[in-house]
Design an enzyme around this catalytic site. Structure first.
Site: not given
Ligand code: GLA
Length: 359
Positions: A33, A35-36, A67, A122, A125, A128, A172
């Protein structure tokens, strides 16, 4: 909603049939986490929930974004593509289309688009990223660009940077693009080389716990962490807690994947717990709600490991829980979390699904 209902919704919205339907999933990160964006390792998996995009061309040179989750409708001329003000949701898909234009593709028609997602909003997960990757995939077909899934992930990430103002890493969008059922993605964020590792664990499930915390990781705090850690790493200041988290988390991630491949799930779980502690103490992105949720989980027999997942502050924890302990886990963690925070937690037993696809 199933695709039949979605098609009906599209017809109701636009008075015509959609020409194509795409699906891109949300993700949960097991370890690795924050780290990307510094080129470390991550180990996320795609979830079975995500975002659908239905689209059809139109004859009025407009990009229309609607949407079923958000009431705000957005219309943009194909000759006036730029970021929308007020953190408008349509920046996520619009920013992906803009990437194609930047690469020399020309929009000669408008498109009517309808989105629907079942990723809890929110919750950290990656709802977006799911919108971005679905859009990147759809316009890959529109333009006949022939990009591979890694390129689609990069397009989504750039949309986030340039249209949403978040200097995120690639994790993500990569998970949403390259996910595979019952596998996690061991990704080197420096080279984008990756390996799919099976995570169908005998008698153990991945359980996600949503804090429903009002404290969200906003783009400001996220971008601050990106800056602080980059500066400390550039100066090789390894006593700086931000740099220390990066170094230790990269080691934990490679160790965890190695342990998993040897079938040593106990070590994997221990490293998950240590990851949470490092994110709490060195990186300072947990907050009282995520800490309460993880601490409650650590007390339960049958919990292999538990940690915050995603950007942090609010959002979710991810835990590996033995099948027989899941009911107790949900009851006890829910109870203790409520007592400590006054908030009601929500739990999902994760199904690890495939990455983006045309449906
Ligand atoms: C968010 C970002 C990712 C990653 C995580 C933290 O989800 O979008 O790129 O940095 O936070 O690991």
């Amino acid at each position: 909603m199933d695709t039949k209902e979605l098609k009906q919704a599209f017809e109701k919205t636009y008075g015509k049939q959609p020409q194509a339907i795409y699906f891109a999933p949300g993700r949960v990160n097991l370890i690795g986490e924050h780290t990307d964006y510094n080129g470390g390792y991550v180990f996320p998996c795609a979830l079975s929930f995500g975002t659908y995009l239905l689209l059809a061309e139109n004859n009025d040179n407009k990009l229309r974004f609607q949407s079923l989750n958000i009431s705000e409708k957005v219309e943009v001329s194909i000759n006036d593509i730029r970021p929308l003000p007020n953190r408008c949701w349509a920046n996520y898909p619009l920013g992906c289309i803009a990437q194609y234009i930047n690469r020399g593709f020309q929009l000669i028609k408008g498109y009517d688009m309808l989105f629907w997602g079942n990723v809890p909003a929110g919750a950290g997960l990656s709802s977006s990223a799911a919108i971005e990757v679905a859009t990147a995939c759809a316009f890959n077909d529109v333009f006949g660009a022939g990009y591979d899934k890694t390129e689609l992930a990069k397009i989504g990430q750039l949309s986030e940077h340039e249209y949403a103002g978040v200097n995120c890493g690639i994790m993500d969008q990569f998970a949403s693009a390259q996910g595979k059922k019952d596998h996690a993605i061991f990704l080197n964020c420096q080279t984008l080389e990756f390996q799919l590792v099976p995570v169908k664990l005998e008698g153990i499930k991945v359980v996600i716990a949503n804090t429903h915390s009002p404290h969200k990781l906003d783009s400001g705090t996220y971008n601050d962490r990106v800056k602080e850690s980059r500066e400390a790493l550039a100066k090789k200041d390894y006593t700086n807690p931000r740099a220390r988290h990066f170094i230790s988390e990269v080691k934990r991630t490679t160790d965890a994947v190695e342990a998993l491949q040897k079938g040593d799930i106990a070590t994997f779980g221990r490293l998950m717990n240590q990851s949470h502690v490092s994110l709490r103490d060195d990186y300072e992105v947990t907050g009282p709600e995520l800490d309460a949720m993880a601490e409650a989980a650590w007390k339960i027999d049958g919990v292999i490991g538990s940690r915050m997942t995603g950007g942090g502050f609010g959002g979710c924890t991810v835990s590996l829980v033995k099948d027989e302990a899941i009911p107790t886990f949900i009851e006890q963690v829910g109870k203790e979390y409520k007592a400590k925070t006054g908030l009601t937690a929500e739990f999902y037993v994760a199904e690890i699904g495939d990455g983006v696809k045309r449906v």
